[in-house]
Design a protein around this motif. Structure first.
Motif, short mmCIF file in Angstrom:
data_model
loop_
_atom_site.label_atom_id
_atom_site.label_comp_id
_atom_site.label_asym_id
_atom_site.label_seq_id
_atom_site.Cartn_x
_atom_site.Cartn_y
_atom_site.Cartn_z
N GLY A 102 -0.19 -13.92 16.27
CA GLY A 102 -0.96 -12.69 16.33
C GLY A 102 -0.13 -11.45 16.60
N TYR A 103 1.01 -11.32 15.91
CA TYR A 103 1.82 -10.11 16.06
C TYR A 103 1.01 -8.90 15.62
N ASP A 104 1.15 -7.81 16.36
CA ASP A 104 0.44 -6.57 16.03
C ASP A 104 1.18 -5.75 14.98
N ALA A 105 2.51 -5.87 14.94
CA ALA A 105 3.30 -5.18 13.92
C ALA A 105 4.73 -5.69 13.97
N VAL A 106 5.39 -5.68 12.81
CA VAL A 106 6.80 -6.03 12.70
C VAL A 106 7.44 -5.03 11.75
N VAL A 107 8.77 -4.87 11.87
CA VAL A 107 9.52 -3.99 10.97
C VAL A 107 10.46 -4.84 10.13
N THR A 108 10.78 -4.38 8.93
CA THR A 108 11.76 -5.09 8.12
C THR A 108 13.16 -4.83 8.66
N GLU A 118 11.28 -7.97 -5.02
CA GLU A 118 10.08 -8.70 -5.44
C GLU A 118 9.75 -9.82 -4.46
N SER A 119 10.77 -10.50 -3.96
CA SER A 119 10.56 -11.56 -2.97
C SER A 119 9.96 -10.99 -1.70
N LEU A 120 10.46 -9.83 -1.26
CA LEU A 120 9.92 -9.21 -0.06
C LEU A 120 8.47 -8.79 -0.27
N LYS A 121 8.16 -8.23 -1.43
CA LYS A 121 6.77 -7.86 -1.73
C LYS A 121 5.85 -9.07 -1.60
N SER A 122 6.27 -10.19 -2.17
CA SER A 122 5.46 -11.40 -2.14
C SER A 122 5.28 -11.89 -0.71
N LEU A 123 6.35 -11.86 0.08
CA LEU A 123 6.29 -12.30 1.47
C LEU A 123 5.31 -11.45 2.26
N VAL A 124 5.43 -10.13 2.14
CA VAL A 124 4.56 -9.22 2.89
C VAL A 124 3.10 -9.39 2.46
N THR A 129 0.10 -10.24 9.28
CA THR A 129 0.77 -9.33 10.21
C THR A 129 1.14 -8.02 9.53
N PRO A 130 0.79 -6.87 10.11
CA PRO A 130 1.19 -5.58 9.52
C PRO A 130 2.71 -5.40 9.56
N VAL A 131 3.25 -4.94 8.44
CA VAL A 131 4.69 -4.66 8.34
C VAL A 131 4.85 -3.16 8.19
N VAL A 132 5.51 -2.52 9.17
CA VAL A 132 5.68 -1.06 9.17
C VAL A 132 7.15 -0.70 9.04
N THR A 133 7.46 0.09 8.04
CA THR A 133 8.83 0.62 7.86
C THR A 133 8.69 1.98 7.19
N SER A 134 9.11 3.02 7.88
CA SER A 134 8.83 4.39 7.44
C SER A 134 9.86 4.96 6.48
N ASN A 135 11.04 4.35 6.38
CA ASN A 135 12.12 5.01 5.64
C ASN A 135 12.59 4.24 4.41
N VAL A 136 11.75 3.37 3.84
CA VAL A 136 12.06 2.71 2.58
C VAL A 136 11.28 3.44 1.48
N GLN A 144 6.98 6.79 -0.41
CA GLN A 144 7.00 5.55 0.37
C GLN A 144 6.66 4.36 -0.53
N VAL A 145 7.39 3.25 -0.40
CA VAL A 145 7.04 2.07 -1.18
C VAL A 145 5.65 1.60 -0.75
N PRO A 146 4.81 1.18 -1.68
CA PRO A 146 3.40 0.90 -1.34
C PRO A 146 3.17 -0.38 -0.55
N TYR A 147 4.13 -1.30 -0.53
CA TYR A 147 3.91 -2.58 0.11
C TYR A 147 4.29 -2.58 1.59
N LEU A 148 4.88 -1.49 2.09
CA LEU A 148 5.20 -1.36 3.51
C LEU A 148 4.43 -0.18 4.08
N LYS A 149 3.76 -0.39 5.20
CA LYS A 149 3.07 0.72 5.87
C LYS A 149 4.12 1.60 6.55
#
Length: 504
Positions: A102-108, A118-124, A129-136, A144-149
């Motif tokens: 039950g992680y609330d958020a993780v960063v790449t 493409e592998s990362l997109k599939s994993l996310v 779990t929400p994946v937040v990364t502001s600078n990709v 901002q890439v659409p697959y990372l919040k």
């Protein structure tokens, strides 16, 4: 009215008119970073105890969550690359662990891109779990890439917590170009400033930065990390750090901001407590601690233990086959030649039969303890799907390579077949004082054959000089398969002598 009654009434009226006393409430943040696929426990041979693994973490998290009114579980990146359970399914096992806990958020982290975008997109996409990364960003548009919040705001027991993430902007030297093609990585402080502004605009009362940027250390000059970001961007209450595999104990503090880091490999879990004033609606204090995940102290959660075991079986028992024996500890060292680095580069040179072989220190991920060595240990030492390349360099170019090595803030090139003499007190760019190959001083115009990891040849880790190679030959076998062959051939692992880097 009597004077006593008058005084009593005045006191009661004043009490009624005064604001309620402020109440400080704790917000508990349990955090991890640089898990690198270590979802299974392992023995600590020095302590004769077992530690780590997802099930032990789950037991610790369950107890802390039950005891806290306001609770968050967060991670600072580099989830999966490093063990068979992490690397073979390309992060899926660790993603399932994050979801189960039950992680609330993780960063790449930088290694989340090891199998490409493409592998990362599939994993996310497969993670709850929400994946937040502001600078990709998308390189062509800057969007901002659409697959990372970029960030999120979460209500935690009536407190609005804003969470954003950063990965190091130095990805060009940490990844193969093909893995991050079309991506740009915004400078950390600029991305943080935008995120904090946006979070405040959305009502965030507490701001947490999940950072895979790293921390500054005196022996790593020129590395800009979390402290640099925090000093440039006010308004961050807590930094859950990663990237640098060194636990912060005690935690660092920059003004009111707390910076924490658990180290790596799920040996420890961290706990930060933010004291939130419900009247001023601000964090007024914070503390941090680390907890070693000894199994005999924290226990193991049965459901998560079964999940980790499922992945161990799926990866296969073949990796648990003993291929050799170590008679002495074989350790790594980023700042000079090491027993492990010497053994690895000796194996590489035996395979390719070149004059020299080199390996970036950061590419070696595990130490061997005395005792049986399994294929699993070889995999963990070299978890990357990299190949060897033989290049041909002039003596002049070799000098540039090893000047880059002894001037690097992130670690030297481990080597076989040569000796490097250097002056660490000299300024970067003029530290190399002598270089020999096979016992003879290097001649500037002579050509030498060098075996090197393909990651380094393509500019990884920031080493220069390889671009002048006159020709190159690509080897089909993975580097770790060559190390497995070498260990099997030796049976009892050779323990190479130190002294390939000589400080003057």
């Amino acid at each position: 009215m009597s004077p006593v009654l008058r005084v009593l009434l005045i006191g009661l009226c004043a009490l009624a008119a005064s604001p309620a006393a402020a109440k400080v409430v704790p917000l508990v943040v349990v955090h991890t970073n640089d898990v690198h696929g270590w979802i299974l426990p392992r023995p600590d041979r020095k302590a004769s105890r077992s530690l780590g693994g997802a099930a032990a973490l789950a037991a610790y998290v369950k107890a802390e969550r039950a005891a806290a009114e306001r609770f968050l579980l967060l991670d600072g990146g580099d989830w999966w690359q490093g063990t068979p359970e992490g690397s073979i399914p390309k992060g899926k096992a660790v993603g399932e662990v994050f979801d189960a806990l039950g992680y609330d958020a993780v960063v790449t982290g930088n290694h989340e891109f090891d199998s490409g975008e493409e592998s990362l997109k599939s994993l996310v996409a497969g993670m709850k779990t929400p994946v937040v990364t502001s600078n990709v960003l998308i390189e062509e548009t800057g969007a901002q890439v659409p697959y990372l919040k970029p960030f999120l705001v979460k209500d935690v027991g009536g407190v609005k917590v804003g969470i954003f993430g950063l990965v190091t902007s130095h990805m060009r030297r940490l990844q193969f170009p093909k893995n991050i093609s079309g991506l740009a990585f915004e400078v950390e402080a600029e991305a943080a400033r935008k995120a904090v502004t946006a979070l405040k605009a959305q009502g965030a009362e507490v701001v947490v930065m999940l950072s895979h940027v790293g921390q500054e250390y005196p022996d790593r000059p020129g590395i800009l990390g979390d402290e640099t970001v925090v000093k440039a961007v006010p308004g961050i209450d807590l930094v859950v750090g990663g990237h640098v595999h060194l636990p912060l104990d005690p935690a660092r503090r920059v003004g009111p901001t707390l910076i924490v880091n658990t180290g790596c490999y799920l040996e420890k879990a961290g706990k930060a407590v933010l004291e939130f004033d419900d009247q001023s609606r601000k964090v007024v204090g914070s503390t941090a601690s680390l907890r070693t995940l000894w199994l005999d102290e924290v226990g193991e959660d049965a459901a998560v233990k079964a999940l980790a075991e499922k992945w161990r079986l799926e990866v296969g028992h073949a990796l648990d086959v003993v291929v050799a024996t170590a008679t002495a500890p074989m350790h790594r060292d980023r700042l000079k030649d090491s027993v492990m680095g010497n053994w690895v580069t000796d194996c590489m040179r035996r395979w390719t039969k070149t004059d020299l072989s080199v390996q970036n220190s950061g590419g070696l991920r595990f130490d061997f303890a005395p005792g049986p060595i399994r294929l699993r240990d070889i995999f963990t030492l070299m978890p990357f799907d990299n190949h060897l390349v033989t290049v041909y360099l002039t003596g002049k170019a070799l000098g540039e390579v090893f000047e880059s090595s002894v001037s690097s803030p992130i670690g030297v090139l481990q080597l076989s077949g040569g000796t490097v003499r250097y002056d660490a007190s000299a300024s970067a760019g003029s530290r190399l004082k002598g270089l020999s190959v096979r016992g003879r001083p290097v001649q500037p115009e002579e050509t030498y054959s060098v075996t090197v990891d393909e990651f380094v040849v393509k500019g990884g880790a920031g080493f220069s000089g390889f671009g002048t190679a006159t020709e190159s030959a690509y080897h089909d076998s993975l580097t770790r398969d060559i190390l497995g062959w070498c260990a099997t051939e030796e049976g009892t692992l050779r323990v190479p002598a130190l002294g390939r880097y000589v400080k003057q």
